[in-house]
Design an enzyme around this catalytic site. Structure first.
Site, PDB file in Angstrom:
ATOM      1  N   LYS A   1       0.887  -1.168   0.000  1.00 51.59           N
ATOM      2  CA  LYS A   1       0.000   0.000   0.000  1.00 51.59           C
ATOM      3  C   LYS A   1       0.920   1.212   0.000  1.00 51.59           C
ATOM      4  CE  LYS A   1      -4.142   1.769   2.306  1.00 51.59           C
ATOM      5  NZ  LYS A   1      -4.996   1.917   1.131  1.00 51.59           N
TER       6      LYS A   1
HETATM    7  N1  PPE Z   1      -7.827  -1.434  -2.935  1.00 50.37           N
HETATM    8  C1  PPE Z   1      -7.274  -0.205  -2.896  1.00 50.37           C
HETATM    9  C2  PPE Z   1      -6.607   0.308  -4.096  1.00 50.37           C
HETATM   10  C3  PPE Z   1      -7.372   0.537  -1.717  1.00 50.37           C
HETATM   11  O1  PPE Z   1      -6.820   1.752  -1.688  1.00 50.37           O
HETATM   12  C4  PPE Z   1      -8.049   0.011  -0.599  1.00 50.37           C
HETATM   13  C5  PPE Z   1      -8.160   0.799   0.654  1.00 50.37           C
HETATM   14  C6  PPE Z   1      -8.604  -1.274  -0.701  1.00 50.37           C
HETATM   15  C7  PPE Z   1      -8.462  -1.975  -1.870  1.00 50.37           C
HETATM   16  C8  PPE Z   1      -9.314  -1.932   0.458  1.00 50.37           C
HETATM   17  O2  PPE Z   1      -8.409  -2.272   1.472  1.00 50.37           O
HETATM   18  P1  PPE Z   1      -8.858  -2.344   3.005  1.00 50.37           P
HETATM   19  O3  PPE Z   1      -9.017  -0.943   3.449  1.00 50.37           O
HETATM   20  O4  PPE Z   1      -7.740  -3.059   3.669  1.00 50.37           O
HETATM   21  O5  PPE Z   1     -10.140  -3.109   3.077  1.00 50.37           O
HETATM   22  N2  PPE Z   1      -8.189   2.195   0.474  1.00 50.37           N
HETATM   23  C9  PPE Z   1      -7.828   3.059   1.574  1.00 50.37           C
HETATM   24  C10 PPE Z   1      -7.506   4.461   1.109  1.00 50.37           C
HETATM   25  C11 PPE Z   1      -8.614   5.265   0.592  1.00 50.37           C
HETATM   26  C12 PPE Z   1      -8.222   6.690   0.295  1.00 50.37           C
HETATM   27  O6  PPE Z   1      -8.990   7.363  -0.430  1.00 50.37           O
HETATM   28  O7  PPE Z   1      -7.185   7.163   0.753  1.00 50.37           O
HETATM   29  C13 PPE Z   1      -8.883   3.029   2.660  1.00 50.37           C
HETATM   30  O8  PPE Z   1     -10.011   2.609   2.424  1.00 50.37           O
HETATM   31  O9  PPE Z   1      -8.549   3.415   3.772  1.00 50.37           O
END
Ligand code: PPE
Length: 309
Positions: free
Chosen positions: A159
């Site tokens: 991430k």
């Molecule tokens: N894919 C991506 C690309 C992503 O950024 C997130 C979280 C997810 C999947 C889901 O991951 P999880 O949060 O572990 O279920 N995106 C984060 C950032 C958003 C933002 O705008 O900044 C979040 O949801 O915190």
């Protein structure tokens, strides 16, 4: 959401005023996107604020750092504790927590290793990510012309800040086209994920989600949904999903820390199912919110109470 700039930010081990949590413009991260971060939610329960899957988020932060050869100068336990302290220090109840580790200021050039790491934890109130009524009424999404990063370009399993340049392209395009969110395909054209969410489809009572090798961030909410679905007797298949399967789904929803579990009512203007939140989406949403809000038993031990239990 615009910052109110109140409260304190944990900055390299100390709390500083919101406005003093600054880095130099010649920091490595500013020029080359060198950061890894997390997004974590804290929910207000009857037993006080509780952080959702904190251990797993901290673990992913360190895993992201490992891929980028960043030796985070704190232990996972220290970051775990610092996150809870940040919520306490700011007297927050429900909030969004953003730990970030970035490569700082010393010299420029692609090789980052001499630039010191800066570790920051901020927390603030962040309401509904995809709009106030999104959780109930669903969002309209469009398939992006931008693909998710191909294997061995930028690692999707990290991430990392730089990954969100790809997300930004897709998100700006989708907003320009009057969609709420974009769905990106992987480099071979199968469904990957949203710009900040994973995606699930329901077809004939089976739950489908793209396999984790399909250029996506393996989300912690995604993992939670898979566990809850399996325990509810719903069959889950992680596999390759062709684009057109989106249009033929009975239900679609997006999952993420910020987006939680958000139903999708149309894709590229094509109505999904009944065009509203479907029964399996509702069932999983209800279960999720009853756990995170502390109404149901925390059967998976997902919550860490900020002020202790
Ligand atoms: N894919 C991506 C690309 C992503 O950024 C997130 C979280 C997810 C999947 C889901 O991951 P999880 O949060 O572990 O279920 N995106 C984060 C950032 C958003 C933002 O705008 O900044 C979040 O949801 O915190």
């Amino acid at each position: 959401m615009v910052f109110d700039e109140k409260g304190k930010i944990w900055f390299n081990g100390e709390f500083v005023d919101w406005k003093d949590a600054n880095i130099h413009v010649l920091s490595h991260v500013v020029h080359y996107g060198s950061s890894v971060f997390e997004g974590i939610r804290c929910y207000n329960t009857q037993k006080g604020p509780a952080v959702f899957r904190l251990q797993d988020h901290v673990k992913r932060l360190f895993n992201s750092g490992k891929i980028y050869r960043m030796h985070i100068p704190y232990s996972p336990e220290e970051i775990f504790k610092a996150i809870l302290e940040t919520v306490r220090e700011n007297e927050l109840e429900d909030c969004y927590i953003r730990p970030i580790v970035l490569r700082g200021y010393k010299e420029l050039g692609v090789i980052p290793l001499k630039c010191p790491l800066t570790t920051v934890i901020a927390a603030w109130k962040w309401g509904k990510y995809l709009g106030e009524d999104a959780l109930e009424n669903g969002v309209e999404v469009g398939v992006s012309t931008w693909r998710r990063m191909a294997p061995n370009t930028l690692p999707n399993m990290a991430k990392a800040g730089a990954n969100y340049m790809n997300s930004q392209l897709a998100k700006m395009e989708s907003v320009h086209n009057n969609f709420d969110e974009a769905i990106m395909l992987d480099y071979q054209g199968s469904v990957s994920e949203g710009t900040g969410e994973n995606i699930f489809l329901v077809k004939d009572n089976i739950l489908y989600t793209p396999h984790s090798s399909l250029s996506l961030l393996s989300g912690i909410t995604r993992d939670s949904v898979i566990k809850m679905a399996e325990d509810a007797g719903i069959k889950v298949k992680e596999e390759t999903i062709p684009r057109e399967m989106l249009y033929l789904a009975d239900e679609i929803f997006l999952t993420g820390t910020a987006a939680e579990i958000t139903p999708v009512k149309s894709v590229d203007g094509i109505t999904i199912g009944e065009g509203k939140r479907g029964p399996i989406t509702t069932q999983l949403q209800d279960k999720f919110f009853s756990i995170v809000e502390g109404v149901a038993e925390d059967e998976y031990q997902w919550l860490t109470y900020v002020h202790g239990e």
